[in-house]
Motif scaffolding. Structure first.
Motif, PDB file in Angstrom:
ATOM      1  N   ALA A   8       0.575  -1.581  -0.026  1.00 39.69           N
ATOM      2  CA  ALA A   8      -0.803  -0.325   0.014  1.00 39.69           C
ATOM      3  C   ALA A   8       0.709   1.611  -0.201  1.00 39.69           C
ATOM      4  O   ALA A   8       0.759   2.214  -0.844  1.00 39.69           O
ATOM      5  CB  ALA A   8      -0.766  -0.423   1.457  1.00 39.69           C
ATOM      6  N   ASP A   9       1.591   1.311   0.772  1.00 38.01           N
ATOM      7  CA  ASP A   9       2.678   2.403   0.750  1.00 38.01           C
ATOM      8  C   ASP A   9       3.619   2.339  -0.441  1.00 38.01           C
ATOM      9  O   ASP A   9       3.858   3.534  -0.396  1.00 38.01           O
ATOM     10  CB  ASP A   9       3.547   2.662   2.492  1.00 38.01           C
ATOM     11  CG  ASP A   9       3.211   2.773   2.950  1.00 38.01           C
ATOM     12  OD1 ASP A   9       1.764   2.976   3.763  1.00 38.01           O
ATOM     13  OD2 ASP A   9       3.504   2.111   3.622  1.00 38.01           O
ATOM     14  N   GLU A  10       4.119   2.118  -1.652  1.00 42.39           N
ATOM     15  CA  GLU A  10       4.432   1.787  -2.048  1.00 42.39           C
ATOM     16  C   GLU A  10       3.845   2.226  -3.224  1.00 42.39           C
ATOM     17  O   GLU A  10       4.313   3.034  -4.804  1.00 42.39           O
ATOM     18  CB  GLU A  10       5.320   0.116  -2.441  1.00 42.39           C
ATOM     19  CG  GLU A  10       6.010   0.525  -4.384  1.00 42.39           C
ATOM     20  CD  GLU A  10       6.874  -0.645  -4.144  1.00 42.39           C
ATOM     21  OE1 GLU A  10       8.068  -0.812  -3.940  1.00 42.39           O
ATOM     22  OE2 GLU A  10       6.410  -1.274  -4.867  1.00 42.39           O
ATOM     23  N   SER A  11       2.237   1.592  -3.749  1.00 51.84           N
ATOM     24  CA  SER A  11       1.507   2.145  -4.270  1.00 51.84           C
ATOM     25  C   SER A  11       0.966   3.499  -4.218  1.00 51.84           C
ATOM     26  O   SER A  11       1.496   4.299  -5.651  1.00 51.84           O
ATOM     27  CB  SER A  11       0.183   1.098  -4.258  1.00 51.84           C
ATOM     28  OG  SER A  11       0.798  -0.231  -4.688  1.00 51.84           O
ATOM     29  N   ARG A  12       1.294   4.233  -3.031  1.00 48.31           N
ATOM     30  CA  ARG A  12       0.669   5.207  -2.630  1.00 48.31           C
ATOM     31  C   ARG A  12       2.257   6.476  -3.349  1.00 48.31           C
ATOM     32  O   ARG A  12       1.765   7.643  -4.153  1.00 48.31           O
ATOM     33  CB  ARG A  12       1.033   5.605  -1.352  1.00 48.31           C
ATOM     34  CG  ARG A  12       0.476   7.186  -1.408  1.00 48.31           C
ATOM     35  CD  ARG A  12      -0.280   7.824   1.077  1.00 48.31           C
ATOM     36  NE  ARG A  12       1.276   6.929   1.583  1.00 48.31           N
ATOM     37  CZ  ARG A  12       2.451   7.298   1.946  1.00 48.31           C
ATOM     38  NH1 ARG A  12       2.799   8.374   0.952  1.00 48.31           N
ATOM     39  NH2 ARG A  12       3.845   6.092   2.310  1.00 48.31           N
ATOM     40  N   LEU A  13       3.401   5.926  -2.725  1.00 46.97           N
ATOM     41  CA  LEU A  13       4.436   6.687  -3.865  1.00 46.97           C
ATOM     42  C   LEU A  13       4.546   6.354  -4.816  1.00 46.97           C
ATOM     43  O   LEU A  13       5.215   7.953  -5.746  1.00 46.97           O
ATOM     44  CB  LEU A  13       5.797   6.086  -3.145  1.00 46.97           C
ATOM     45  CG  LEU A  13       6.202   6.553  -1.433  1.00 46.97           C
ATOM     46  CD1 LEU A  13       6.977   5.207  -0.400  1.00 46.97           C
ATOM     47  CD2 LEU A  13       6.622   7.644  -1.438  1.00 46.97           C
ATOM     48  N   ILE A  14       4.797   5.515  -5.318  1.00 43.91           N
ATOM     49  CA  ILE A  14       3.994   5.408  -7.087  1.00 43.91           C
ATOM     50  C   ILE A  14       3.233   6.745  -7.979  1.00 43.91           C
ATOM     51  O   ILE A  14       3.458   6.806  -8.230  1.00 43.91           O
ATOM     52  CB  ILE A  14       4.260   3.824  -7.802  1.00 43.91           C
ATOM     53  CG1 ILE A  14       5.113   2.550  -7.140  1.00 43.91           C
ATOM     54  CG2 ILE A  14       3.814   3.858  -9.213  1.00 43.91           C
ATOM     55  CD1 ILE A  14       4.657   1.855  -8.039  1.00 43.91           C
ATOM     56  N   GLU A  15       2.221   6.930  -7.142  1.00 46.61           N
ATOM     57  CA  GLU A  15       1.141   6.975  -7.337  1.00 46.61           C
ATOM     58  C   GLU A  15       1.567   8.265  -7.895  1.00 46.61           C
ATOM     59  O   GLU A  15       1.383   9.569  -8.520  1.00 46.61           O
ATOM     60  CB  GLU A  15       0.205   7.390  -6.872  1.00 46.61           C
ATOM     61  CG  GLU A  15      -0.373   5.810  -7.063  1.00 46.61           C
ATOM     62  CD  GLU A  15      -1.089   5.505  -8.565  1.00 46.61           C
ATOM     63  OE1 GLU A  15      -2.007   6.691  -9.652  1.00 46.61           O
ATOM     64  OE2 GLU A  15      -0.868   4.991  -9.735  1.00 46.61           O
ATOM     65  N   ARG A  18       4.390   9.919 -10.022  1.00 47.92           N
ATOM     66  CA  ARG A  18       4.027   9.749 -10.957  1.00 47.92           C
ATOM     67  C   ARG A  18       3.397  11.256 -11.511  1.00 47.92           C
ATOM     68  O   ARG A  18       2.995  11.663 -12.553  1.00 47.92           O
ATOM     69  CB  ARG A  18       2.831   8.271 -11.712  1.00 47.92           C
ATOM     70  CG  ARG A  18       2.826   6.795 -11.715  1.00 47.92           C
ATOM     71  CD  ARG A  18       2.276   6.316 -11.692  1.00 47.92           C
ATOM     72  NE  ARG A  18       1.039   6.090 -12.370  1.00 47.92           N
ATOM     73  CZ  ARG A  18       0.705   5.900 -13.670  1.00 47.92           C
ATOM     74  NH1 ARG A  18       1.695   5.596 -14.768  1.00 47.92           N
ATOM     75  NH2 ARG A  18       0.192   6.549 -14.322  1.00 47.92           N
ATOM     76  N   SER A  19       2.835  11.573 -10.464  1.00 42.06           N
ATOM     77  CA  SER A  19       2.114  13.293 -10.468  1.00 42.06           C
ATOM     78  C   SER A  19       3.515  13.636 -10.334  1.00 42.06           C
ATOM     79  O   SER A  19       3.057  15.129 -10.585  1.00 42.06           O
ATOM     80  CB  SER A  19       1.281  13.370  -9.035  1.00 42.06           C
ATOM     81  OG  SER A  19       0.955  12.033  -9.860  1.00 42.06           O
ATOM     82  N   PHE A  62      12.970   8.580 -13.746  1.00 40.32           N
ATOM     83  CA  PHE A  62      11.670   8.943 -12.929  1.00 40.32           C
ATOM     84  C   PHE A  62      10.733   9.919 -14.437  1.00 40.32           C
ATOM     85  O   PHE A  62       9.791  10.493 -14.272  1.00 40.32           O
ATOM     86  CB  PHE A  62      13.018  10.109 -12.927  1.00 40.32           C
ATOM     87  CG  PHE A  62      11.566  11.675 -11.829  1.00 40.32           C
ATOM     88  CD1 PHE A  62      11.477  11.539 -10.831  1.00 40.32           C
ATOM     89  CD2 PHE A  62      11.694  12.826 -12.296  1.00 40.32           C
ATOM     90  CE1 PHE A  62      10.008  12.238 -10.269  1.00 40.32           C
ATOM     91  CE2 PHE A  62      10.784  14.148 -11.916  1.00 40.32           C
ATOM     92  CZ  PHE A  62      10.051  13.527 -10.472  1.00 40.32           C
ATOM     93  N   ARG A  63      11.824  10.467 -14.934  1.00 37.39           N
ATOM     94  CA  ARG A  63      11.489  10.568 -16.383  1.00 37.39           C
ATOM     95  C   ARG A  63       9.651   9.743 -17.637  1.00 37.39           C
ATOM     96  O   ARG A  63       9.323  10.424 -18.063  1.00 37.39           O
ATOM     97  CB  ARG A  63      11.831  10.775 -17.874  1.00 37.39           C
ATOM     98  CG  ARG A  63      12.799  11.802 -17.408  1.00 37.39           C
ATOM     99  CD  ARG A  63      13.964  12.320 -18.361  1.00 37.39           C
ATOM    100  NE  ARG A  63      15.492  13.510 -17.884  1.00 37.39           N
ATOM    101  CZ  ARG A  63      16.031  13.651 -18.641  1.00 37.39           C
ATOM    102  NH1 ARG A  63      16.723  12.531 -19.396  1.00 37.39           N
ATOM    103  NH2 ARG A  63      16.528  14.677 -18.322  1.00 37.39           N
ATOM    104  N   GLY A  64      10.290   8.666 -17.105  1.00 41.31           N
ATOM    105  CA  GLY A  64       8.865   7.321 -17.338  1.00 41.31           C
ATOM    106  C   GLY A  64       8.787   6.750 -16.514  1.00 41.31           C
ATOM    107  O   GLY A  64       7.602   5.746 -17.096  1.00 41.31           O
ATOM    108  N   ILE A  65       8.757   7.537 -15.238  1.00 39.64           N
ATOM    109  CA  ILE A  65       7.465   6.837 -15.009  1.00 39.64           C
ATOM    110  C   ILE A  65       5.870   6.369 -14.917  1.00 39.64           C
ATOM    111  O   ILE A  65       5.363   5.350 -14.523  1.00 39.64           O
ATOM    112  CB  ILE A  65       7.141   6.404 -12.896  1.00 39.64           C
ATOM    113  CG1 ILE A  65       7.462   6.112 -11.905  1.00 39.64           C
ATOM    114  CG2 ILE A  65       7.526   8.387 -13.368  1.00 39.64           C
ATOM    115  CD1 ILE A  65       7.403   6.722 -10.994  1.00 39.64           C
ATOM    116  N   ARG A  66       5.822   7.069 -15.703  1.00 36.51           N
ATOM    117  CA  ARG A  66       4.076   7.371 -16.152  1.00 36.51           C
ATOM    118  C   ARG A  66       3.482   6.047 -16.306  1.00 36.51           C
ATOM    119  O   ARG A  66       2.419   5.552 -16.896  1.00 36.51           O
ATOM    120  CB  ARG A  66       4.049   8.372 -16.617  1.00 36.51           C
ATOM    121  CG  ARG A  66       3.729   9.706 -15.741  1.00 36.51           C
ATOM    122  CD  ARG A  66       3.429  11.049 -16.207  1.00 36.51           C
ATOM    123  NE  ARG A  66       3.067  11.771 -15.533  1.00 36.51           N
ATOM    124  CZ  ARG A  66       2.750  13.548 -15.874  1.00 36.51           C
ATOM    125  NH1 ARG A  66       1.801  13.280 -16.756  1.00 36.51           N
ATOM    126  NH2 ARG A  66       2.361  14.050 -14.922  1.00 36.51           N
TER     127      ARG A  66
END
Length: 203
Positions: A8-15, A18-19, A62-66
């Protein structure tokens, strides 16, 4: 060894990353940076090249995390680092200089086959350094595609499926490359069998 983030924490940080949240991205990277560096180090064979490859890979990540669409974030990062190493090896087109320190990094899991016994005295220390050099030469003697698969499987402990995802090749290709890599590494070590006591040979 840094423990993985709860999903859950990793998903939150990924989102957040991505922003465009750089702090969130850095928090993710801190969990994996040591393993990513070790991966690059064993592929490249020296500190400077490994550091450069990881730096380029993290900028690209970082540039391609989306473009990240779920699954293992660690495997996604490892693919980018591996690609950065491939790019650097293509630019260099020469064998990397042998370096011993990578083989003294103590890992957990299948890669323990490549770790050295504990130092017990001056004679053992000298023997271990000779063994470390031999192991490093064995890795560096492999073709790039076989070396990468061997590092990912037997040093970093990734599964066939994860390696296939990282390299974007079929699982069958991973297995065949790994089989050839293990055989070549084994032959290299057996050619220097007088230096092998005290170390487990790769399968």
């Amino acid at each position: 060894m840094t423990l993985p983030l709860p999903p859950a924490d990793e998903s939150r940080l990924i989102e957040a990353a991505r922003s465009g949240d750089l702090e969130a991205f850095n928090a993710l990277i801190r969990r994996y940076q040591d393993r990513l560096y070790n991966l690059a180090y064993r592929i490249m064979g020296d500190h400077d090249s490994a550091a450069d490859a990881v730096q380029e890979a993290l900028i690209a990540a970082f540039r391609g995390i989306r473009s990240f669409r779920g699954g293992s974030f660690q495997a996604w990062l490892a693919r980018i680092v591996t690609n950065a190493c491939y790019d650097e090896l293509r630019r260099r087109r020469r064998r990397p200089q042998a370096s011993l320190e990578a083989l003294f990094v103590v890992d957990q899991g299948p890669e323990a086959e490549w770790t050295l016994p504990p130092v017990e005295g001056p004679e053992t220390y000298v023997e271990n350094r000779e063994l470390a050099e031999l192991l490093h030469q064995a890795l560096q003697s492999l073709p790039e595609d076989q070396r990468v698969v061997l590092v990912l499987a037997d040093v970093e402990g990734y599964s066939y499926e994860e390696i296939a995802e990282i390299l974007r090749v079929p699982v069958g290709t991973v297995k065949s490359r790994l089989s050839r890599a293990r055989m070549r590494a084994r032959d290299f070590l057996l050619a220097h069998r007088e230096l092998l006591p005290g170390i487990r040979r790769p399968p």
